[in-house]
Design a protein around this motif. Structure first.
Motif, PDB file in Angstrom:
ATOM      1  N   PHE A 124     -76.222 -54.059 -66.064  1.00 38.76           N
ATOM      2  CA  PHE A 124     -76.454 -55.138 -67.022  1.00 38.76           C
ATOM      3  C   PHE A 124     -77.842 -55.747 -66.816  1.00 38.76           C
ATOM      4  O   PHE A 124     -78.509 -55.511 -65.803  1.00 38.76           O
ATOM      5  CB  PHE A 124     -75.375 -56.212 -66.898  1.00 38.76           C
ATOM      6  CG  PHE A 124     -75.372 -56.988 -65.599  1.00 38.76           C
ATOM      7  CD1 PHE A 124     -76.048 -58.202 -65.479  1.00 38.76           C
ATOM      8  CD2 PHE A 124     -74.702 -56.507 -64.474  1.00 38.76           C
ATOM      9  CE1 PHE A 124     -76.050 -58.922 -64.291  1.00 38.76           C
ATOM     10  CE2 PHE A 124     -74.694 -57.212 -63.277  1.00 38.76           C
ATOM     11  CZ  PHE A 124     -75.366 -58.425 -63.185  1.00 38.76           C
ATOM     12  N   ARG A 125     -78.261 -56.495 -67.817  1.00 44.08           N
ATOM     13  CA  ARG A 125     -79.441 -57.335 -67.695  1.00 44.08           C
ATOM     14  C   ARG A 125     -78.989 -58.780 -67.879  1.00 44.08           C
ATOM     15  O   ARG A 125     -77.848 -59.034 -68.279  1.00 44.08           O
ATOM     16  CB  ARG A 125     -80.512 -56.975 -68.725  1.00 44.08           C
ATOM     17  CG  ARG A 125     -80.172 -57.299 -70.168  1.00 44.08           C
ATOM     18  CD  ARG A 125     -81.350 -56.968 -71.078  1.00 44.08           C
ATOM     19  NE  ARG A 125     -81.076 -57.229 -72.484  1.00 44.08           N
ATOM     20  CZ  ARG A 125     -81.266 -58.381 -73.083  1.00 44.08           C
ATOM     21  NH1 ARG A 125     -81.713 -59.440 -72.405  1.00 44.08           N
ATOM     22  NH2 ARG A 125     -81.011 -58.519 -74.374  1.00 44.08           N
ATOM     23  N   ILE A 126     -79.869 -59.732 -67.610  1.00 48.86           N
ATOM     24  CA  ILE A 126     -79.497 -61.137 -67.784  1.00 48.86           C
ATOM     25  C   ILE A 126     -80.399 -61.781 -68.828  1.00 48.86           C
ATOM     26  O   ILE A 126     -81.551 -61.378 -69.009  1.00 48.86           O
ATOM     27  CB  ILE A 126     -79.581 -61.913 -66.451  1.00 48.86           C
ATOM     28  CG1 ILE A 126     -80.980 -61.817 -65.844  1.00 48.86           C
ATOM     29  CG2 ILE A 126     -78.528 -61.411 -65.470  1.00 48.86           C
ATOM     30  CD1 ILE A 126     -81.162 -62.652 -64.576  1.00 48.86           C
ATOM     31  N   SER A 127     -79.843 -62.765 -69.517  1.00 52.92           N
ATOM     32  CA  SER A 127     -80.622 -63.494 -70.517  1.00 52.92           C
ATOM     33  C   SER A 127     -80.287 -64.983 -70.419  1.00 52.92           C
ATOM     34  O   SER A 127     -79.258 -65.375 -69.850  1.00 52.92           O
ATOM     35  CB  SER A 127     -80.347 -62.969 -71.927  1.00 52.92           C
ATOM     36  OG  SER A 127     -78.991 -63.145 -72.277  1.00 52.92           O
ATOM     37  N   ASP A 128     -81.169 -65.790 -70.979  1.00 47.27           N
ATOM     38  CA  ASP A 128     -81.102 -67.249 -70.849  1.00 47.27           C
ATOM     39  C   ASP A 128     -79.810 -67.812 -71.434  1.00 47.27           C
ATOM     40  O   ASP A 128     -79.389 -67.426 -72.529  1.00 47.27           O
ATOM     41  CB  ASP A 128     -82.329 -67.842 -71.555  1.00 47.27           C
ATOM     42  CG  ASP A 128     -82.489 -69.329 -71.299  1.00 47.27           C
ATOM     43  OD1 ASP A 128     -81.781 -69.857 -70.427  1.00 47.27           O
ATOM     44  OD2 ASP A 128     -83.337 -69.941 -71.985  1.00 47.27           O
ATOM     45  N   LEU A 129     -79.198 -68.749 -70.684  1.00 49.59           N
ATOM     46  CA  LEU A 129     -78.014 -69.456 -71.178  1.00 49.59           C
ATOM     47  C   LEU A 129     -78.384 -70.800 -71.792  1.00 49.59           C
ATOM     48  O   LEU A 129     -77.520 -71.617 -72.080  1.00 49.59           O
ATOM     49  CB  LEU A 129     -77.019 -69.696 -70.042  1.00 49.59           C
ATOM     50  CG  LEU A 129     -75.814 -68.746 -69.962  1.00 49.59           C
ATOM     51  CD1 LEU A 129     -74.953 -69.092 -68.757  1.00 49.59           C
ATOM     52  CD2 LEU A 129     -74.990 -68.793 -71.226  1.00 49.59           C
TER      53      LEU A 129
END
Length: 580
Positions: free
Chosen positions: A284-289
């Motif tokens: 997975f990658r992460i993105s802004d919450l």
């Protein structure tokens, strides 16, 4: 803004209408003047060129093209699979027959027509057309216009055509296709960046060609079209799976993944963002919450405290508030798609949930078609610039359906046929192909056919091994003719056409009439023999002349066995080839 051309046209038409009123003008002349008015009104925008006829057109004035099978060239490696077809002859004649058997049935057309470079690489009226021919562009457009119009009729509702071209005729071809397929159905101009340039260029080394793409009706192209798997998707998944199988921890697998990205510079940066591995070994990658709204931070429902389940401490609230309300964030946490190891929690986006992406209009492909062909035939190829297999596979794969029919009516060395078979072997598909090419310099027999035969059997013409082979079947047809004119009083065109009906049925249905599973009945005598022996057959379909009938007992038996009885279509017998 005044339309000057329209004004001039209306002035001419007014003068002609006035001329029609004169007493000296008879009815014949008035009809001629009406024709002139119609011509003046015909064109508003588009290409205008000197239209030329071809000898292949003239041939059809008094003759009807038909197919005759060369049975010695039939290849069967998997009897239960459908048949593919190689059609030898002028592609216009083949297209006219395909208009009878495949109207609205072709899913993908790929063609690599002659580019009309002026280097005498384009043949028209049995002559090489060079730069000294003042009508070379008009001849090329006439040549393409007739074939592309038929191709439009062959495309299914969701059908797509891909046309390779270079700078010499790109502009003219684009406008011609806008006219035939309608500019609303233009999908893309794919720019193919290749590894070799045109060394004959005086100013710029040309390293690009184009693939024009049109849909038969673009509104029917849904999400299953023009999507492709992400670059290196399979390799990345395989790497992490191998780490898991070898007993590595998710952290160790993550380190291996990042090291893989460092070593492989060609992987797109967007894909490299998928650099995390969770406890279930999903990538997975992460993105802004954080909330995209500038005012969310002022609303308590987006600025609440949240406890990090890993540390038991309060999370840092994003500057503009959370992306979700608390109850929705709780759901995301329960679904294990929130990443708490960052300073501010992040949203997980899994690689396996974004398997596909839109096809890019820029295609970088350094493969060489000559190398592909020479690898199959095991000798130096004299064929001019065949397209690489990978390029055509990209085009065909734009339709994610694996059970489609692919047509190439400028088949040349047979790359499209090999591309279809390779794709079927890779993904278990059941795609079928139809290739049309002439046999100039024995191209069809010595190159196209031999290439397809080698790919299917795995054995080259010289007896050396190319591969383990691919399960596929092939029939080889040649175009022939039935004369519309005869002094023989007992000459019946329908009888002559009937002698070639077997080929048409086989082509339309991708089968072989084998008198066991697939049976063809053309006479009462054949019906009688069939009814006596039908219980000994492994029947699937029976094709029957519409002028003869099976008995009620036979029909009841066939219905009970769920065997289809299919009348031979009347359009097979049309004397006017354009009526198909």
């Amino acid at each position: 803004m005044a339309n000057i051309s329209k004004q001039k046209r209306e002035e001419f038409i007014a003068k002609i209408e006035a001329l029609k009123q004169k007493e000296a003008i008879d009815d014949t002349d008035r009809l001629l003047l009406n024709d002139i008015i119609n011509e003046l009104n015909e064109k508003r925008y588009g290409l205008v060129w000197e239209q030329h006829s071809e000898a292949v057109d003239d041939m059809m004035v008094n003759n009807i093209p038909v197919f005759t099978e060369d049975k010695d060239k039939k290849i069967v490696s998997a009897p239960d699979l459908p048949y593919n077809f190689l059609l030898e002859g002028d592609n216009l004649h083949s297209l006219k027959l395909l208009e009878k058997t495949h109207k609205g049935k072709i899913d993908v057309i790929y063609i690599d027509p002659p580019y009309n470079t002026g280097n005498k690489d384009f043949i028209y009226e049995d002559r090489m057309v060079g730069k000294d021919d003042g009508y070379r562009h008009s001849k090329w457009l006439s040549f393409m216009n007739e074939r592309l119009k038929i191709a439009k009729k062959l495309l299914s509702q969701q059908g797509v055509i891909f046309i390779s071209i270079d700078d010499n005729e790109y502009g003219q071809l684009k406008i011609l296709c806008d006219s035939i397929y309608n500019e609303e159905n233009f999908v893309a101009n794919i720019i193919w960046a290749k590894n070799s340039g045109n060394n004959n260029s005086v100013n710029v080394s040309i390293k690009t060609e184009y693939v024009l793409v049109y849909g038969n009706d673009k509104k029917h192209l849904g999400k299953s079209f023009f999507f492709q798997r992400k670059e290196s998707f399979d390799d990345i998944l395989a790497l992490v799976k191998k780490c898991k199988d070898n007993g590595m921890t998710p952290e160790e697998a993550q380190a291996e993944l990042r090291n893989y990205y460092l070593k492989n510079k060609n992987i797109p940066n967007g894909t490299k963002q998928y650099k995390y591995v969770d406890d279930e070994f999903r990538i997975f990658r992460i993105s802004d919450l954080g909330n995209p709204s500038d005012t969310a931070y002022q609303k308590p429902e987006y600025t609440y405290d949240y406890i990090n389940p890993l540390t038991g401490e309060k999370c840092e609230i994003p500057k503009r508030g959370w992306l979700y309300k608390k109850k929705d964030l709780d759901k995301k946490v329960a679904e294990n798609i929130i990443y708490f190891k960052a300073k501010v929690p992040q949203l997980k986006r899994y690689l396996d949930s974004v398997e596909y992406e839109n096809v890019s209009s820029l295609l970088i492909n350094n493969d060489l078609g000559n190398r592909d062909l020479e690898g199959v035939i095991n000798e130096k190829s004299s064929f001019s610039y065949p397209k690489p297999i990978s390029l055509i596979k990209k085009c065909i794969s734009c339709n994610s359906n694996k059970d489609i029919t692919v047509l190439d009516f400028f088949a040349g060395s047979g790359t499209t046929g090999q591309a279809v078979m390779d794709l079927n072997m890779e993904d278990g598909g059941s795609r079928k192909f139809i290739l049309c090419t002439n046999n100039e310099n024995n191209i069809c027999e010595d190159v196209t056919y031999q290439r397809l035969k080698t790919v299917i059997t795995g054995i080259r013409k010289d007896g050396s091994k190319y591969s383990d082979g691919i399960s596929a079947n092939l029939k080889y047809y040649k175009t022939d003719f039935v004369s519309k004119i005869s002094k023989d009083k007992d000459y019946y065109i329908e009888d002559k056409i009937t002698q070639h009906i077997k080929e048409m049925i086989e082509l339309e249905n991708a089968v072989e009439i084998d008198n066991d599973k697939y049976v063809l009945l053309l006479t009462d005598e054949e019906v009688d023999a069939f009814e006596q022996d039908m219980k000994n057959k492994n029947l699937k379909k029976v094709y029957i002349d519409s002028t003869i009938m099976l008995s009620g007992k036979a029909l009841s038996y066939l219905d009970d066995k769920k065997v289809e009885v299919i009348p031979i279509p009347d359009y097979y017998f049309h004397k006017d080839i354009n009526a198909g």
